[in-house]
Design an enzyme around this catalytic site. Structure first.
Site, PDB file in Angstrom:
ATOM      1  N   ARG A  47      56.366  31.444  38.329  1.00  0.00           N
ATOM      2  CA  ARG A  47      55.825  32.899  37.968  1.00  0.00           C
ATOM      3  C   ARG A  47      55.445  32.522  36.293  1.00  0.00           C
ATOM      4  O   ARG A  47      54.144  32.770  35.658  1.00  0.00           O
ATOM      5  CB  ARG A  47      57.101  33.843  37.755  1.00  0.00           C
ATOM      6  CG  ARG A  47      56.841  35.353  36.423  1.00  0.00           C
ATOM      7  CD  ARG A  47      56.958  36.093  36.834  1.00  0.00           C
ATOM      8  NE  ARG A  47      58.361  36.179  36.660  1.00  0.00           N
ATOM      9  CZ  ARG A  47      59.662  35.714  35.618  1.00  0.00           C
ATOM     10  NH1 ARG A  47      58.934  35.427  34.717  1.00  0.00           N
ATOM     11  NH2 ARG A  47      60.722  35.831  36.342  1.00  0.00           N
ATOM     12  N   TYR A  99      34.489  50.935  33.325  1.00  0.00           N
ATOM     13  CA  TYR A  99      34.960  50.934  34.855  1.00  0.00           C
ATOM     14  C   TYR A  99      36.091  51.403  35.061  1.00  0.00           C
ATOM     15  O   TYR A  99      36.781  52.167  34.503  1.00  0.00           O
ATOM     16  CB  TYR A  99      35.561  49.356  35.298  1.00  0.00           C
ATOM     17  CG  TYR A  99      36.526  49.417  36.781  1.00  0.00           C
ATOM     18  CD1 TYR A  99      35.252  49.219  38.037  1.00  0.00           C
ATOM     19  CD2 TYR A  99      37.643  48.993  36.729  1.00  0.00           C
ATOM     20  CE1 TYR A  99      36.193  49.498  39.097  1.00  0.00           C
ATOM     21  CE2 TYR A  99      38.280  48.921  38.575  1.00  0.00           C
ATOM     22  CZ  TYR A  99      37.374  49.275  39.186  1.00  0.00           C
ATOM     23  OH  TYR A  99      38.356  48.990  40.442  1.00  0.00           O
ATOM     24  N   ASP A 173      34.753  42.517  28.783  1.00  0.00           N
ATOM     25  CA  ASP A 173      34.890  42.474  30.317  1.00  0.00           C
ATOM     26  C   ASP A 173      33.851  41.744  31.341  1.00  0.00           C
ATOM     27  O   ASP A 173      32.747  42.735  31.031  1.00  0.00           O
ATOM     28  CB  ASP A 173      35.300  43.702  31.089  1.00  0.00           C
ATOM     29  CG  ASP A 173      35.639  43.562  32.634  1.00  0.00           C
ATOM     30  OD1 ASP A 173      34.460  42.393  32.945  1.00  0.00           O
ATOM     31  OD2 ASP A 173      35.860  44.998  32.936  1.00  0.00           O
ATOM     32  N   LYS A 198      35.079  39.630  42.149  1.00  0.00           N
ATOM     33  CA  LYS A 198      34.181  40.315  42.253  1.00  0.00           C
ATOM     34  C   LYS A 198      33.097  38.905  42.811  1.00  0.00           C
ATOM     35  O   LYS A 198      33.511  38.232  42.973  1.00  0.00           O
ATOM     36  CB  LYS A 198      32.916  40.735  41.482  1.00  0.00           C
ATOM     37  CG  LYS A 198      34.219  42.164  41.146  1.00  0.00           C
ATOM     38  CD  LYS A 198      34.760  43.039  41.661  1.00  0.00           C
ATOM     39  CE  LYS A 198      36.105  44.755  41.528  1.00  0.00           C
ATOM     40  NZ  LYS A 198      35.618  45.078  40.381  1.00  0.00           N
TER      41      LYS A 198
HETATM   42  C1  LIG Z   1      36.565  45.717  39.426  1.00  0.00           C
HETATM   43  C2  LIG Z   1      36.461  45.973  38.274  1.00  0.00           C
HETATM   44  C3  LIG Z   1      37.915  45.804  37.538  1.00  0.00           C
HETATM   45  C4  LIG Z   1      38.843  45.400  38.021  1.00  0.00           C
HETATM   46  O1  LIG Z   1      39.726  44.446  38.506  1.00  0.00           O
HETATM   47  P1  LIG Z   1      40.658  44.301  40.517  1.00  0.00           P
HETATM   48  O2  LIG Z   1      40.547  42.500  40.399  1.00  0.00           O
HETATM   49  O3  LIG Z   1      39.651  45.745  41.213  1.00  0.00           O
HETATM   50  O4  LIG Z   1      41.376  45.390  39.968  1.00  0.00           O
HETATM   51  C5  LIG Z   1      37.122  45.954  36.171  1.00  0.00           C
HETATM   52  N1  LIG Z   1      36.444  45.190  35.404  1.00  0.00           N
HETATM   53  C6  LIG Z   1      35.448  45.942  36.258  1.00  0.00           C
HETATM   54  C7  LIG Z   1      34.209  45.666  35.481  1.00  0.00           C
HETATM   55  C8  LIG Z   1      35.129  45.528  37.553  1.00  0.00           C
HETATM   56  O5  LIG Z   1      34.285  45.773  38.516  1.00  0.00           O
END
Ligand SMILES: *Cc1c(COP(=O)(O)O)cnc(C)c1O
Length: 379
Positions: A47, A99, A173, A198
């Site tokens: 962890r 998001y 982000d 992504k």
């Molecule tokens: C998908 C996404 C998230 C969240 O991520 P997960 O891996 O699904 O928890 C946060 N910010 C953006 C811009 C996203 O596209």
């Protein structure tokens, strides 16, 4: 070293024991100690740290021009961990087009713990300045945003945030752009957050998240929280993201080439009421996008004149574009945000147009993709 080289090599070297070129998947929870209080190479318990995760974390740090990186079980786990820096009564300003899951975590979950949130249009730093209060500790920025792909000037936002007396942390982000297109830490951000599910993973086969930064003390605080709360990324998933990142630069080039052609195709259709693509000249922040990003990326949104009914019809009729949530993989996806990814924003100021369709343009042959859209439109 240049980005393409770092994407393949940063944080990774051939295994000193046997020469394995790929970082092994270290499926171990614990590590033999040479004596009490004498762990080997700093590993005690997975962890806290695992060698596969460490290779990914070090790679992320270099790609984002940071000095440290932390990998989590999901993008939301990474986001949640950043917010754990705060205490009851602290205030966060977030973009008004963030998001959907970020909005849900902030508005529906973390408010119960005594954190306060407001949402502002960050495309204009003046709006942002007005939203800052004496309790603001974090400014949460997405650029390009999801799903409207609006662009905020990271450098200008950073200047606004830094001029505030309590110096809130600027968190960007960077999921949509990836470090290949823009590196927020170089523009004044304190932290970068990713959903590695992504583009970094890139093959729709893994869920993961990351935080990257430069400040050492902040890195230690967040590593402490990563270990304390425990939402870590496992070794197999870390391996998959590490492998995905190796082709990030070539994938992003093809995503953007395809997306530019599809944006041009959509722009000349009569049934498209609005188009959102950062590198299309119709985009409200076209010049800023060109200055801030290496290319326009692979995401396109558009509004159909026929509204919700038309959006659903087109999204259900494509054959190569798969009807699915998520984005950033090699395969093209289509979705209707109001009914899918952004359902949780219904009735809130963040609610999206029901006629909006979002494309995650993959790296297939672009002629096939345009032909698929054409047949889905019905002409
Ligand atoms: C998908 C996404 C998230 C969240 O991520 P997960 O891996 O699904 O928890 C946060 N910010 C953006 C811009 C996203 O596209």
């Amino acid at each position: 070293m240049k980005f393409e080289t770092l994407a393949i090599h940063a944080g990774q070297e051939a295994d000193p024991n046997n020469g394995a070129v790929m970082t092994p998947v270290y499926l171990t929870s614990t590590y033999k100690q040479d004596g009490i209080g004498k762990p080997r190479q700093g590993y005690e318990y997975s962890r806290t740290l695992n060698p596969t995760r460490k290779a990914l974390q070090d790679c992320l740090a270099e790609l984002e021009s940071g000095t440290w990186g932390l990998a989590f079980a999901s993008g939301m786990a990474a986001t949640d961990t950043v917010l754990r820096l705060l205490s009851q009564g602290d205030h966060v300003v977030a973009g008004n087009d963030v998001y959907g899951g970020t909005f849900r975590l902030f508005d529906k979950v973390l408010r119960r713990f005594g954190l306060d949130f407001s949402f502002a249009d960050t495309t204009d730093p003046e709006n942002l300045a007005e939203a800052l209060t004496p309790s603001t500790r974090v400014v949460w920025l997405e650029t390009p945003t999801n799903p409207l792909l609006s662009i905020s000037d990271i450098r200008a936002v950073a200047a606004t945030v830094k001029s505030h007396p309590n110096k809130p942390l600027l968190v960007v982000d960077n999921t949509f752009a990836t470090p290949y297109l823009q590196r927020p830490l170089e523009l004044g951000a304190d932290l970068v957050v990713h959903s590695m599910t992504k583009y970094l993973g890139g093959h729709s086969d893994v869920v993961g998240g990351a935080i990257v930064g430069k400040d050492k003390e902040l890195g230690q605080q967040l590593a402490y929280l990563q270990n304390a709360a425990g939402a870590i990324q496992g070794p197999m998933d870390s391996f998959l993201v590490l492998r995905g990142i190796k082709t990030l630069p070539v994938r992003m080039e093809r995503h953007a080439q395809n997306a530019e052609k599809i944006a041009a195709y959509l722009a000349q259709r009569d049934d498209v009421a609005a188009l959102y693509y950062p590198f299309h000249e119709s985009h409200a922040q076209f010049k800023l996008a060109q200055r801030q990003m290496k290319n326009g990326g692979g995401m396109i949104s558009f509004v159909l004149k026929g509204g919700s009914e038309a959006a659903v019809r087109v999204a259900e009729a494509t054959k190569i574009f798969t009807l699915a949530e998520s984005l950033g993989g090699v395969e093209s996806l289509i979705e209707v945000p109001a009914a899918m990814t952004h359902l949780s924003t219904q009735g809130s100021p963040l609610e999206v147009d029901p006629g909006l369709v979002r494309l995650s343009v993959g790296i297939e042959n672009v002629d096939d993709l345009i032909a698929d859209l054409e047949q889905a439109f019905g002409s």
